[in-house]
Design a protein around this motif. Structure first.
Motif, mmCIF file in Angstrom:
data_model
loop_
_atom_site.group_PDB
_atom_site.id
_atom_site.type_symbol
_atom_site.label_atom_id
_atom_site.label_comp_id
_atom_site.label_asym_id
_atom_site.label_seq_id
_atom_site.Cartn_x
_atom_site.Cartn_y
_atom_site.Cartn_z
ATOM 1 N N ILE A 86 -14.211 -47.241 45.808
ATOM 2 C CA ILE A 86 -14.352 -47.036 47.246
ATOM 3 C C ILE A 86 -15.813 -46.850 47.639
ATOM 4 O O ILE A 86 -16.247 -47.314 48.700
ATOM 5 C CB ILE A 86 -13.500 -45.838 47.712
ATOM 6 N N GLU A 87 -16.604 -46.192 46.781
ATOM 7 C CA GLU A 87 -18.014 -46.008 47.127
ATOM 8 C C GLU A 87 -18.748 -47.340 47.204
ATOM 9 O O GLU A 87 -19.685 -47.508 47.997
ATOM 10 C CB GLU A 87 -18.716 -45.074 46.131
ATOM 11 N N LYS A 88 -18.309 -48.337 46.394
ATOM 12 C CA LYS A 88 -18.908 -49.660 46.457
ATOM 13 C C LYS A 88 -18.474 -50.407 47.719
ATOM 14 O O LYS A 88 -19.224 -51.212 48.269
ATOM 15 C CB LYS A 88 -18.546 -50.474 45.213
ATOM 16 N N VAL A 89 -17.260 -50.125 48.184
ATOM 17 C CA VAL A 89 -16.803 -50.700 49.458
ATOM 18 C C VAL A 89 -17.712 -50.214 50.586
ATOM 19 O O VAL A 89 -18.203 -51.000 51.400
ATOM 20 C CB VAL A 89 -15.340 -50.302 49.752
ATOM 21 N N ARG A 90 -17.940 -48.910 50.618
ATOM 22 C CA ARG A 90 -18.784 -48.331 51.670
ATOM 23 C C ARG A 90 -20.213 -48.884 51.597
ATOM 24 O O ARG A 90 -20.820 -49.206 52.628
ATOM 25 C CB ARG A 90 -18.816 -46.814 51.534
ATOM 26 N N GLU A 91 -20.740 -48.986 50.384
ATOM 27 C CA GLU A 91 -22.113 -49.462 50.223
ATOM 28 C C GLU A 91 -22.247 -50.917 50.654
ATOM 29 O O GLU A 91 -23.239 -51.301 51.293
ATOM 30 C CB GLU A 91 -22.527 -49.311 48.759
ATOM 31 N N THR A 92 -21.236 -51.727 50.329
ATOM 32 C CA THR A 92 -21.267 -53.140 50.723
ATOM 33 C C THR A 92 -21.243 -53.287 52.238
ATOM 34 O O THR A 92 -22.037 -54.040 52.820
ATOM 35 C CB THR A 92 -20.075 -53.895 50.104
ATOM 36 N N ALA A 138 -16.234 -60.710 50.971
ATOM 37 C CA ALA A 138 -15.631 -61.591 51.973
ATOM 38 C C ALA A 138 -15.201 -60.803 53.209
ATOM 39 O O ALA A 138 -15.368 -61.269 54.341
ATOM 40 C CB ALA A 138 -14.433 -62.323 51.362
ATOM 41 N N ALA A 139 -14.671 -59.603 52.993
ATOM 42 C CA ALA A 139 -14.248 -58.775 54.126
ATOM 43 C C ALA A 139 -15.436 -58.394 54.998
ATOM 44 O O ALA A 139 -15.355 -58.424 56.234
ATOM 45 C CB ALA A 139 -13.535 -57.525 53.616
ATOM 46 N N SER A 140 -16.557 -58.045 54.365
ATOM 47 C CA SER A 140 -17.739 -57.657 55.133
ATOM 48 C C SER A 140 -18.288 -58.837 55.919
ATOM 49 O O SER A 140 -18.769 -58.677 57.052
ATOM 50 C CB SER A 140 -18.816 -57.077 54.215
ATOM 51 N N LYS A 141 -18.228 -60.020 55.347
ATOM 52 C CA LYS A 141 -18.719 -61.206 56.045
ATOM 53 C C LYS A 141 -17.756 -61.640 57.149
ATOM 54 O O LYS A 141 -18.182 -62.135 58.200
ATOM 55 C CB LYS A 141 -18.933 -62.346 55.047
ATOM 56 N N SER A 142 -16.464 -61.443 56.940
ATOM 57 C CA SER A 142 -15.497 -61.759 57.995
ATOM 58 C C SER A 142 -15.706 -60.852 59.198
ATOM 59 O O SER A 142 -15.514 -61.268 60.349
ATOM 60 C CB SER A 142 -14.072 -61.597 57.457
ATOM 61 N N ALA A 143 -16.116 -59.611 58.945
ATOM 62 C CA ALA A 143 -16.371 -58.674 60.042
ATOM 63 C C ALA A 143 -17.512 -59.152 60.931
ATOM 64 O O ALA A 143 -17.587 -58.793 62.111
ATOM 65 C CB ALA A 143 -16.687 -57.290 59.480
ATOM 66 N N LEU A 144 -18.407 -59.972 60.370
ATOM 67 C CA LEU A 144 -19.527 -60.498 61.158
ATOM 68 C C LEU A 144 -19.056 -61.353 62.335
ATOM 69 O O LEU A 144 -19.739 -61.448 63.352
ATOM 70 C CB LEU A 144 -20.438 -61.364 60.275
ATOM 71 N N ILE A 145 -17.891 -61.979 62.178
ATOM 72 C CA ILE A 145 -17.426 -62.914 63.212
ATOM 73 C C ILE A 145 -17.195 -62.194 64.534
ATOM 74 O O ILE A 145 -17.757 -62.555 65.578
ATOM 75 C CB ILE A 145 -16.158 -63.652 62.745
ATOM 76 N N GLY A 146 -16.360 -61.142 64.505
ATOM 77 C CA GLY A 146 -16.107 -60.391 65.736
ATOM 78 C C GLY A 146 -17.356 -59.712 66.260
ATOM 79 O O GLY A 146 -17.586 -59.638 67.481
ATOM 80 N N TYR A 147 -18.184 -59.227 65.350
ATOM 81 C CA TYR A 147 -19.443 -58.567 65.713
ATOM 82 C C TYR A 147 -20.378 -59.535 66.423
ATOM 83 O O TYR A 147 -20.921 -59.246 67.501
ATOM 84 C CB TYR A 147 -20.052 -58.009 64.427
ATOM 85 N N SER A 148 -20.573 -60.722 65.842
ATOM 86 C CA SER A 148 -21.480 -61.712 66.428
ATOM 87 C C SER A 148 -20.964 -62.213 67.772
ATOM 88 O O SER A 148 -21.735 -62.370 68.726
ATOM 89 C CB SER A 148 -21.673 -62.882 65.457
ATOM 90 N N LYS A 149 -19.660 -62.460 67.859
ATOM 91 C CA LYS A 149 -19.102 -62.946 69.121
ATOM 92 C C LYS A 149 -19.237 -61.906 70.228
ATOM 93 O O LYS A 149 -19.491 -62.235 71.390
ATOM 94 C CB LYS A 149 -17.629 -63.344 68.922
ATOM 95 N N THR A 150 -19.090 -60.629 69.869
ATOM 96 C CA THR A 150 -19.263 -59.570 70.861
ATOM 97 C C THR A 150 -20.707 -59.498 71.339
ATOM 98 O O THR A 150 -20.976 -59.368 72.544
ATOM 99 C CB THR A 150 -18.830 -58.217 70.273
#
Length: 225
Positions: A86-92, A138-150
């Motif tokens: 989990i700590e690596k999830v947070r760091e990523t 992949a999850a962190s990069k997928s989050a970029l989509i909604g972030y960038s569109k906003t």
């Protein structure tokens, strides 16, 4: 003015060398020191440390003019999801997404004052399609989509655009960890029958810089699948 995060990485470093020949560039590196080049300077900033980001903006902010941000800083730990620490999830997510946002919070007032800005996030074919062992990346990069569109919807009317360049396989970067047989298979399954090169990315960057009507999109740069 271009600001490049992740400038010591394979693709980031090549972009820094080429773009700084004719452009003012500030390259951000953390773990690896790189030398200044032509019109480019390199600064050491740990993007996980928000105080260091604040210091960067404070020191160089007054010199920023018509900023293009190239967000290439990335972190990925290989591991199956069931066993992923989990700590690596947070760091990523902290590096791949939150540091990106924190940096932009410092830059957006400058962009708004100048009524111009180009925010370019970088993702990859793995970030879009997922891959065994790369689920959190992949999850962190997928989050970029909604972030960038906003971002595009909130700031497009001020001359500020936000887009994603989704990279396929290039001669630098991830590909350097692959064996020759895997690289051969990748090339044979690419319509262009070659790997991407740095100039392909620079052409895409210049297109985005020149257009205030291209906004909130994902530009797939993969040679055709």
């Amino acid at each position: 003015m271009l600001l490049i995060t992740g400038a010591s990485g394979g693709i980031g470093f090549e972009l820094f060398k080429k773009l700084s020949i004719k452009n003012d560039v500030i390259a951000i590196s953390n773990r690896k020191k790189i030398e200044n080049n032509a019109r480019g300077i390199c600064v050491n900033v740990n993007l996980l440390n928000h105080n260091e980001i604040d210091q960067l903006i404070s020191k160089y902010g007054k010199t920023f003019d018509e900023i293009t941000v190239l967000n290439l800083a990335v972190q990925s730990f290989d591991g199956l999801l069931a066993n992923y620490p989990i700590e690596k999830v947070r760091e990523t997510f902290e590096l791949n997404l939150i540091s990106n946002l924190y940096l932009l919070q410092g830059l957006l007032p400058i962009m708004l004052n100048q009524k111009w800005g180009r925010i370019i996030h970088f993702s990859s074919i793995v970030g879009n399609e997922g891959a065994k062992g790369a689920g959190i990346y992949a999850a962190s990069k997928s989050a970029l989509i909604g972030y960038s569109k906003t971002l595009s919807k909130e700031y497009g009317r001020f001359g500020i655009t936000s887009n994603i360049i989704e990279l396929g396989y290039f001669e630098k970067g991830l590909i350097e960890n692959f064996n020759k047989e895997k690289i051969k298979n990748i090339i044979s399954n690419t319509s262009s029958r070659r790997l991407g090169v740095t100039d392909d990315i620079i052409h895409a960057i210049k297109f985005i810089q020149k257009s205030d009507f291209y906004n909130g999109e994902i530009l797939k740069l993969n040679g055709g699948k």
